[in-house]
Structure formats: structure tokens, C-alpha cells
Design an enzyme around this catalytic site. Structure first.
Site, short mmCIF file in Angstrom:
data_model
loop_
_atom_site.label_atom_id
_atom_site.label_comp_id
_atom_site.label_asym_id
_atom_site.label_seq_id
_atom_site.Cartn_x
_atom_site.Cartn_y
_atom_site.Cartn_z
CG HIS A 115 -0.41 0.24 2.52
ND1 HIS A 115 -0.17 -0.77 3.43
CD2 HIS A 115 -0.03 1.37 3.14
CE1 HIS A 115 0.32 -0.26 4.54
NE2 HIS A 115 0.41 1.05 4.40
CG ASP A 145 -0.23 -4.12 2.63
OD1 ASP A 145 -0.07 -3.53 1.54
OD2 ASP A 145 -0.31 -3.51 3.72
CB SER A 221 3.32 1.82 6.05
OG SER A 221 2.02 1.64 6.53
#
Length: 474
Positions: A115, A145, A221
């Protein structure tokens, strides 16, 4: 309101100093990584020095054509005309994404969250010392992901973070999270492993997350979760948050899954090669506990198997309860999907099952889902399916687009925004079974069945195992 949020923004680190007895005047205090309970009062700096140089910032960008908002105003269009066939003049805007990554290979492979770079056409990384490098995207895997990048011209002094054993983690183990929360700069936070094998997180298909109370915020992230030996044990991915900030509930993808994705990239594959099971599973409910002879709800119950799949060839049947994969306990279907999905192709996995209240072991071959002719076709003409791309369903395609396995029908792979297909509510992953009473098995049959106008269209689709009957005017 509490929500689960991916945490794309950036990656970096600052050292954390622990408390220790002050050194004698003029003497420097010796430092070492904590190994005993007493030594936790010392410093995490040696671990940070080892791990931090291998964590990088990831910058993504793409150019978008944006319509002037004035042309959405009917009064403006009335006076100045609807130029460009209703589209009006457009201007370019640059969409950006900021996250983190971990250098996991001496050749310059960087692992990050999908992402973080999703939809980006230009990606760069920056080291802690502000050096920037261009990278290419080797592999995107939305199902986990995760994504793998490759530094185009890696420097000679490239730091690499060794992969640790996420299966060896225990609740209570100390861990460090390295990232760049809110873009403030290099930051390291410390916490413990709060839980293991967390499912129901919802940010990927393979759910078995490491939960930690180390502060993780937007910008972390793709960053590193490391153990006290300075090894990577997880990729920080999501947080539970009411405000968007850290509330002490963060989730990381375990390195057992990271290793599988990296190996696929090293082998030159643009998709992750994972084993196919070929069965539909359901969780054990409280109502089923007594009938299955269990003391608590646990395991993954087989509902059906696909003909000639590894599960079927291994002799598995509806009603069998899978309780372990190669000795690793399975509590629910998500747990089974993770444990089976990280097994390397080739050989077999040993499944512990319960059949008619008797425990037994079954060997299931680890092989890829078979591919078939997709015959993908974009729907045209006057039908309500106009703007949808459909393909012949095969086990491999079913795995790719994440739909339950069926032996018939065509699957929708793309739905164009604003198209008739989108207007009737069609979604990628829908399996078209029939139109106006005609059974549909190939894209060509769907094109032929919808080639002529009709006053009323009746169609049947399978959406994630639920058959839906719909109709719309012609």
C-alpha cells in the site's frame, strides 16, 4: 470510533537510551545489547546501531490528470461551454506516498508494504544519511500487502537486516519498531510482543500478524520490527486507532511470510508462488463444538473440495477438521491459510485432522494452482456488462482474484469507472453464471448472450460464495 488503518507515511530512527548507573567521572559507560532481565535497564543502542542503517524511507509519486473543478459547475459550463466533449481542460497534479522499507538482500532488494507504493509510477528510497537512490518495482503482492523493490545502483556500503524467526517469538519478548512517524525524522520505539497469530485484522488475505505495543504511527508502514539480536521479525503494517495515532495496538507481517515474498522476487517471478489447497473452509462455531467432540472452538472445518485438487487427492472430505499444519496449531481458517500458504512449493505438508472424532495425519502435496486458457474479453455492445473485462475461471485465476473455486462461470477481472457494468453494481471477483436463462461458461458465451438489446436483463452472479439474482432494464 476505533478503526484499523494502514500506516503509510515514512521510515527512520533515533536511538533510545535506557537508564543505568552513572559511570565514574571521565569514563565512558560500556554498552551492550540487553540479554538478561537485569540488562534491560541498560541501552538498546547496540541493537539500533545494527538495525537502523538497513531501514530506509520510501517515496512514491505518480502524475494525475485532474479536471478543473469549475467545469463541474453547471452554471459555469452554461456560460463558458462544455469544452473537450464534456471533460473540460485538465491540469497535472502529483500524488505522493511516503513510507518505509527494509534492505533485506546485499544485491539491493528492499521489502516494503504494497500500500506504500500502490499505484505509484516513480519510487525512490532515502537512507538515514539522506542519500537517495532510484529503485524499480520487482514484485507487488496485494494478498500479503508486501512489495519488493530493487535499488538500481546499490552502494558498496549497503547495510542488510538479517531475517529472524518470527515463529520463535513469544508473547512478552522485547521488540523495537523503526520508522518515521508523521515525518518527524528517524525514530525508534520499544515495546513487547503483545500477541501472536492475530487474525481478523483485514489488511491482507494471509492473516497471522504479530501484535506489539511499540508505538507505531502513520509513516511506519513498511518499517522494521526487530528483536533484541537486531534481526527482522516483522514488517510494520497497520494500527488500531481512534485518532490515527498510536494507541499501543500495532500489527506486523511476520518474517515467515516476508521470506516467501522475497524468495519469489529472487527467482525472477512477478507474482508470489504459493501452494494451492483446493478446499473451502469455515470456522468452528460454538454450536459445532459438541458435535465434533471438541472442548473448545478450534480448527478449520472443510466444507467442500475442488475436484482433482491437492486436498481432494489427499483424501480430505467435507466434515474433516484441520487442527495443525506440520505440527503448527490451526485455530481458524485464516490461521490455516497462513500456515499452509508459507510452505515452499514441492514436497508435501503434513496436516493433522479430526475425522469422526478420530485424529489422523494426512499428507497434502504442495503445488501451484493449475492455469487454464483465460480468454479474457472486454464486454461491448448494448448490454449492462459493457465496460467489464471477464475471463474463463481456472484454479490459478480464482486464487489470483481471490474468489472461491468453482468449475463453471466467467469471472469479472476489471470494471471501468462510470461504465454500465459499474452502474449495475458489478465488481471484480464476481462470477457470472447466467444471463436471461442462458448458462455462461466462457467470455464468448457472455458476449453472445448480451449482443442484442433486451427490454429486461436477468443475470445470476456468484459473489464470494453467495449466489445473487439481479435484473435491470434494457
Amino acid at each position: 470510533m476505533t478503526k484499523l488503518a494502514p500506516i503509510a507515511l515514512a521510515t527512520a530512527f533515533v536511538s533510545i537510551l535506557g537508564l543505568a548507573a552513572p559511570p565514574a567521572f571521565g569514563q565512558a559507560a560500556p554498552r551492550q545489547a540487553p540479554v538478561t532481565r537485569a540488562e534491560v535497564q541498560l541501552s538498546f543502542a547496540p541493537v539500533v546501531r545494527r538495525a537502523a542503517p538497513a531501514v530506509v524511507n520510501v517515496y512514491g509519486a505518480r502524475v494525475e490528470q485532474v479536471r478543473n473543478p469549475f467545469f463541474e459547475d453547471p452554471i459555469f459550463r452554461r456560460f463558458f461551454g462544455d469544452r473537450g466533449g464534456g471533460s473540460g481542460p485538465r491540469r497535472e497534479e502529483v500524488a505522493r506516498s511516503l513510507g518505509s522499507g527494509v534492505i533485506a538482500d546485499a544485491s539491493g532488494l528492499v521489502i516494503t508494504n504494497n500500500h506504500v507504493i500502490d499505484g505509484m509510477t516513480e519510487v525512490k528510497i532515502a537512507f538515514a544519511d539522506r542519500r537517495e537512490f532510484e529503485v524499480e518495482i520487482l514484485l507487488r503482492d496485494p494478498r500479503t500487502d508486501l512489495a519488493v523493490l530493487k535499488i538500481k545502483e546499490p552502494p558498496r556500503d549497503l547495510a542488510v537486516l538479517a531475517l529472524g524467526d518470527s515463529d520463535g517469538l513469544e508473547v512478552g519478548d522485547l521488540v523495537l519498531a523503526i520508522g518515521n512517524p508523521f515525518g518527524v525524522g528517524q525514530t525508534v520505539t520499544q515495546g513487547i510482543v503483545s500477541a501472536l497469530a492475530r487474525t481478523q485484522v483485514g489488511v491482507s488475505d494471509y492473516q497471522s500478524f504479530v501484535q506489539t505495543d511499540a508505538a507505531i504511527n502513520p509513516g511506519n508502514s513498511g518499517g522494521a520490527l526487530v528483536d533484541m539480536a537486531g534481526r527482522l521479525v516483522g514488517i510494520n503494517t497497520a494500527i488500531f486507532s481512534r485518532s490515527g495515532g498510536s494507541h499501543g495496538i500495532g500489527f506486523a507481517i511476520p518474517t515467515a511470510m516476508v521470506r516467501l515474498v522475497l524468495d519469489s522476487a529472487r527467482n525472477g517471478s512477478q507474482v508470489v508462488r504459493r501452494p494451492w489447497f483446493g478446499a473451502t473452509l469455515q470456522p468452528v462455531t460454538a454450536e459445532l463444538v459438541e458435535s465434533l467432540g471438541l472442548t473448545r472452538p478450534a480448527g478449520a472445518l472443510i466444507v467442500s473440495t475442488v475436484a482433482n485438487s491437492p486436498a481432494a487427492r489427499a483424501g480430505l472430505k467435507p466434515g474433516d477438521l484441520v487442527t495443525a499444519v506440520d505440527g503448527q496449531a490451526v485455530d481458524e481458517p485464516d490461521s490455516f491459510g497462513y500456515r499452509f500458504g508459507i510452505r515452499p512449493l514441492g514436497g508435501a505438508a503434513s496436516l493433522t485432522i479430526t475425522r469422526e472424532r478420530r485424529s489422523m495425519t494426512v499428507s497434502v502435496p504442495l503445488e501451484r494452482a493449475p492455469e487454464g486458457p483465460r480468454d479474457a474479453e472486454k464486454m461491448t455492445g448494448p448490454s449492462p456488462f459493457q465496460g467489464a473485462t471477464v475471463a474463463t475461471l481456472s484454479p490459478a485465476l480464482a486464487e489470483e482474484v481471490r474468489v472461491p473455486h468453482r468449475s463453471e462461470g466467467v469471472v469479472v477481472t476489471i470494471v471501468e469507472p462510470g461504465s454500465p457494468a459499474q452502474q449495475i453494481g458489478l465488481r471484480p471477483g464476481d462470477v457470472v453464471l447466467g444471463v436471461n436463462g442462458a448458462e455462461i461458461k466462457t467470455p464468448r458465451e457472455l458476449q453472445q448472450a448480451t449482443a442484442q438489446r433486451a427490454r429486461l436483463w436477468r443475470f445470476q452472479i456468484d459473489r464470494q460464495g453467495q449466489v445473487i439474482n439481479s435484473m435491470t432494464g434494457g
